[in-house]
Design a protein around this motif. Structure first.
Motif, PDB file in Angstrom:
ATOM      1  N   VAL A 187      -3.790  10.449   4.492  1.00 11.27           N
ATOM      2  CA  VAL A 187      -2.886   9.328   4.219  1.00 11.27           C
ATOM      3  C   VAL A 187      -1.839   9.719   3.181  1.00 11.27           C
ATOM      4  CG1 VAL A 187      -2.759   6.996   3.235  1.00 11.27           C
ATOM      5  CG2 VAL A 187      -4.540   7.552   4.904  1.00 11.27           C
ATOM      6  N   TRP A 188      -2.273  10.395   2.134  1.00 10.54           N
ATOM      7  CA  TRP A 188      -1.305  10.815   1.112  1.00 10.54           C
ATOM      8  C   TRP A 188      -0.280  11.788   1.692  1.00 10.54           C
ATOM      9  CZ3 TRP A 188      -0.208  15.590  -1.259  1.00 10.54           C
ATOM     10  CH2 TRP A 188       0.665  15.509  -2.358  1.00 10.54           C
ATOM     11  N   LEU A 189      -0.747  12.760   2.463  1.00 13.36           N
ATOM     12  CA  LEU A 189       0.176  13.704   3.090  1.00 13.36           C
ATOM     13  C   LEU A 189       1.130  13.006   4.059  1.00 13.36           C
ATOM     14  CD1 LEU A 189      -2.224  16.695   3.843  1.00 13.36           C
ATOM     15  CD2 LEU A 189      -0.318  16.690   2.218  1.00 13.36           C
ATOM     16  N   GLY A 190       0.682  11.911   4.648  1.00 13.81           N
ATOM     17  CA  GLY A 190       1.501  11.169   5.599  1.00 13.81           C
ATOM     18  C   GLY A 190       2.389  10.114   4.974  1.00 13.81           C
ATOM     19  N   SER A 191       2.406  10.038   3.652  1.00 15.83           N
ATOM     20  CA  SER A 191       3.151   8.997   2.954  1.00 15.83           C
ATOM     21  C   SER A 191       4.369   9.572   2.234  1.00 15.83           C
ATOM     22  CB  SER A 191       2.249   8.306   1.922  1.00 15.83           C
ATOM     23  OG  SER A 191       2.038   9.159   0.799  1.00 15.83           O
ATOM     24  N   GLY A 243       0.824  -1.193   0.000  1.00 20.90           N
ATOM     25  CA  GLY A 243       0.000   0.000   0.000  1.00 20.90           C
ATOM     26  C   GLY A 243       0.858   1.242   0.000  1.00 20.90           C
ATOM     27  N   LEU A 244       0.219   2.389   0.016  1.00 23.71           N
ATOM     28  CA  LEU A 244       0.909   3.667  -0.044  1.00 23.71           C
ATOM     29  C   LEU A 244       1.816   3.886   1.163  1.00 23.71           C
ATOM     30  CD1 LEU A 244       0.794   6.037  -2.102  1.00 23.71           C
ATOM     31  CD2 LEU A 244      -0.822   7.145  -0.551  1.00 23.71           C
ATOM     32  N   CYS A 245       1.488   3.259   2.287  1.00 22.30           N
ATOM     33  CA  CYS A 245       2.241   3.480   3.524  1.00 22.30           C
ATOM     34  C   CYS A 245       2.889   2.216   4.073  1.00 22.30           C
ATOM     35  CB  CYS A 245       1.329   4.093   4.584  1.00 22.30           C
ATOM     36  SG  CYS A 245       0.768   5.757   4.194  1.00 22.30           S
ATOM     37  N   THR A 246       3.084   1.232   3.229  1.00 25.31           N
ATOM     38  CA  THR A 246       3.722   0.000   3.677  1.00 25.31           C
ATOM     39  C   THR A 246       5.098   0.304   4.268  1.00 25.31           C
ATOM     40  OG1 THR A 246       2.544  -1.352   2.067  1.00 25.31           O
ATOM     41  CG2 THR A 246       4.601  -2.245   2.955  1.00 25.31           C
ATOM     42  N   GLY A 303      -1.169  -0.193   4.656  1.00 26.29           N
ATOM     43  CA  GLY A 303       0.018  -0.927   5.061  1.00 26.29           C
ATOM     44  C   GLY A 303       0.785  -0.367   6.236  1.00 26.29           C
ATOM     45  N   ALA A 304       0.331   0.738   6.830  1.00 21.66           N
ATOM     46  CA  ALA A 304       1.055   1.333   7.955  1.00 21.66           C
ATOM     47  C   ALA A 304       0.817   0.564   9.244  1.00 21.66           C
ATOM     48  CB  ALA A 304       0.635   2.783   8.141  1.00 21.66           C
ATOM     49  N   ALA A 343     -11.054   7.194  11.657  1.00 21.71           N
ATOM     50  CA  ALA A 343     -11.052   7.020  10.196  1.00 21.71           C
ATOM     51  C   ALA A 343      -9.630   7.091   9.655  1.00 21.71           C
ATOM     52  CB  ALA A 343     -11.933   8.083   9.542  1.00 21.71           C
ATOM     53  N   HIS A 344      -8.830   8.024  10.161  1.00 21.59           N
ATOM     54  CA  HIS A 344      -7.439   8.137   9.713  1.00 21.59           C
ATOM     55  C   HIS A 344      -6.653   6.879  10.058  1.00 21.59           C
ATOM     56  CE1 HIS A 344      -8.565  12.163   8.988  1.00 21.59           C
ATOM     57  NE2 HIS A 344      -8.002  12.763  10.025  1.00 21.59           N
ATOM     58  N   ALA A 345      -6.802   6.395  11.290  1.00 26.91           N
ATOM     59  CA  ALA A 345      -6.051   5.210  11.732  1.00 26.91           C
ATOM     60  C   ALA A 345      -6.376   4.005  10.858  1.00 26.91           C
ATOM     61  CB  ALA A 345      -6.357   4.913  13.202  1.00 26.91           C
ATOM     62  N   LEU A 346      -7.644   3.803  10.582  1.00 29.85           N
ATOM     63  CA  LEU A 346      -8.047   2.675   9.748  1.00 29.85           C
ATOM     64  C   LEU A 346      -7.555   2.837   8.314  1.00 29.85           C
ATOM     65  CD1 LEU A 346     -11.681   2.229  11.098  1.00 29.85           C
ATOM     66  CD2 LEU A 346      -9.836   0.562  11.331  1.00 29.85           C
ATOM     67  N   ALA A 347      -7.591   4.056   7.806  1.00 32.22           N
ATOM     68  CA  ALA A 347      -7.140   4.295   6.431  1.00 32.22           C
ATOM     69  C   ALA A 347      -5.632   4.076   6.295  1.00 32.22           C
ATOM     70  CB  ALA A 347      -7.515   5.714   6.000  1.00 32.22           C
TER      71      ALA A 347
END
Length: 306
Positions: free
Chosen positions: A240-244, A6-9, A34-35, A25-29
């Protein structure tokens, strides 16, 4: 969550206030991408008073049931010890830390003349201090990593609000705290970029415990299974994108996110100006200001005045 990359694996993500609403919602996303997630929540009520249960543990159980990895943290991140223990929790469990999402908060709404000092202090403490302390603790670790020669591709996503951008009637404490978060975001982005840390902020609009009373009747889920524009899950993809790693190069920016809409906010910029090269008299300054205002764009209305 057990599928392909995933984007955050490989990333370790901390989300504060993640027991319910946007944080959940953020945690689940993040987990779905993959985080490994540190789910922080103090378990308090809407007004900040202690609650009867532990929502962070329930979110961890949700993530694990879907094949992800997560750990609960119940510390008070608006204290130095709680913020430090949040970072220590991530390092002890997962050995690293890549993304911090500051999300925790609550409301104590009053009109200004009825807003007492305790309600001011409580809201500013949780929202503004609750952003600063985890950010400081995380930044100290990232700086040490960078100075040790290890690659840092860290991300911080702060949570402001439309109230912080425009103000909101009956929310002077909340608006001030959320505006302060924007200033903190800009300073942190400038100071931490040299260490490989990107810092951005969002101003989300979604149905949560904090908004359902203020916007009763306007944020209800649609009947018949249509697109729910106020679902908190709509905000999480941008977070999620900003955190990746995929957001490389994006820092010091503020985004509004609501439903299917994403907006880059452009903030304060110089407008019409006049410079006489000498001191104005009060009357002259007033005349110049009035002329400048006549050619300036009018401000957007404060929430609650429309």
């Amino acid at each position: 969550m057990t599928g392909g990359a995933g984007l955050c694996t490989g990333r370790v993500v901390i989300v504060t206030g993640a027991g319910r609403g946007l944080g959940r919602a953020h945690a689940l996303a993040f987990a779905a991408e993959g985080a490994k997630v540190v789910v922080n929540d103090l378990g308090v009520g809407l007004d900040g008073a202690p609650g009867p249960d532990g929502p962070a543990a329930r979110v961890v159980a949700e993530i694990e049931a879907l094949g992800g990895e997560a750990v609960a943290h119940g510390g008070d991140i608006a204290t130095g010890g709680g913020a430090d223990s949040l970072v220590e929790c991530a390092l002890a469990r997962f050995g690293r830390m890549d993304t911090l999402v500051n999300n925790a908060g609550f409301l104590r709404d009053r009109m200004l003349v009825n807003l007492d000092e305790g309600d001011w202090d409580a809201v500013v403490r949780v929202h503004l201090k609750g952003h600063f302390l985890p950010l400081r603790a995380a930044a100290a670790w990232w700086r040490a990593e960078a100075k040790a020669g290890r690659r840092v591709a860290a991300r911080v996503v702060n949570t402001s609000s439309g109230a912080g951008l425009l103000g909101s009637v009956g929310q002077g404490n909340y608006s001030a705290a959320k505006a302060g978060i924007l200033g903190l975001t800009l300073v942190a982005a400038a100071e931490l970029e040299r260490y490989g840390v990107q810092v951005n902020a969002i101003a989300p609009a979604a149905r949560t415990r904090m908004t359902e009373q203020a916007f009763a009747g306007t944020m209800a889920a649609p009947e018949g299974g249509g697109f729910d524009a106020m679902a908190p899950e709509n905000v999480s993809p941008l977070v999620v994108w900003l955190g990746s790693d995929a957001s490389a190069g994006v820092t010091g920016r503020v985004f509004e996110a609501e439903g299917g809409r994403i907006t880059v906010m452009e903030g304060w910029r110089p407008g019409p100006t006049a410079d006489r090269g000498a001191r104005w008299s009060p009357a002259e300054a007033g005349e110049a200001a009035a002329k400048l205002l006549s050619s300036a764009r009018p401000p957007l209305p404060v929430y609650g005045t429309r």
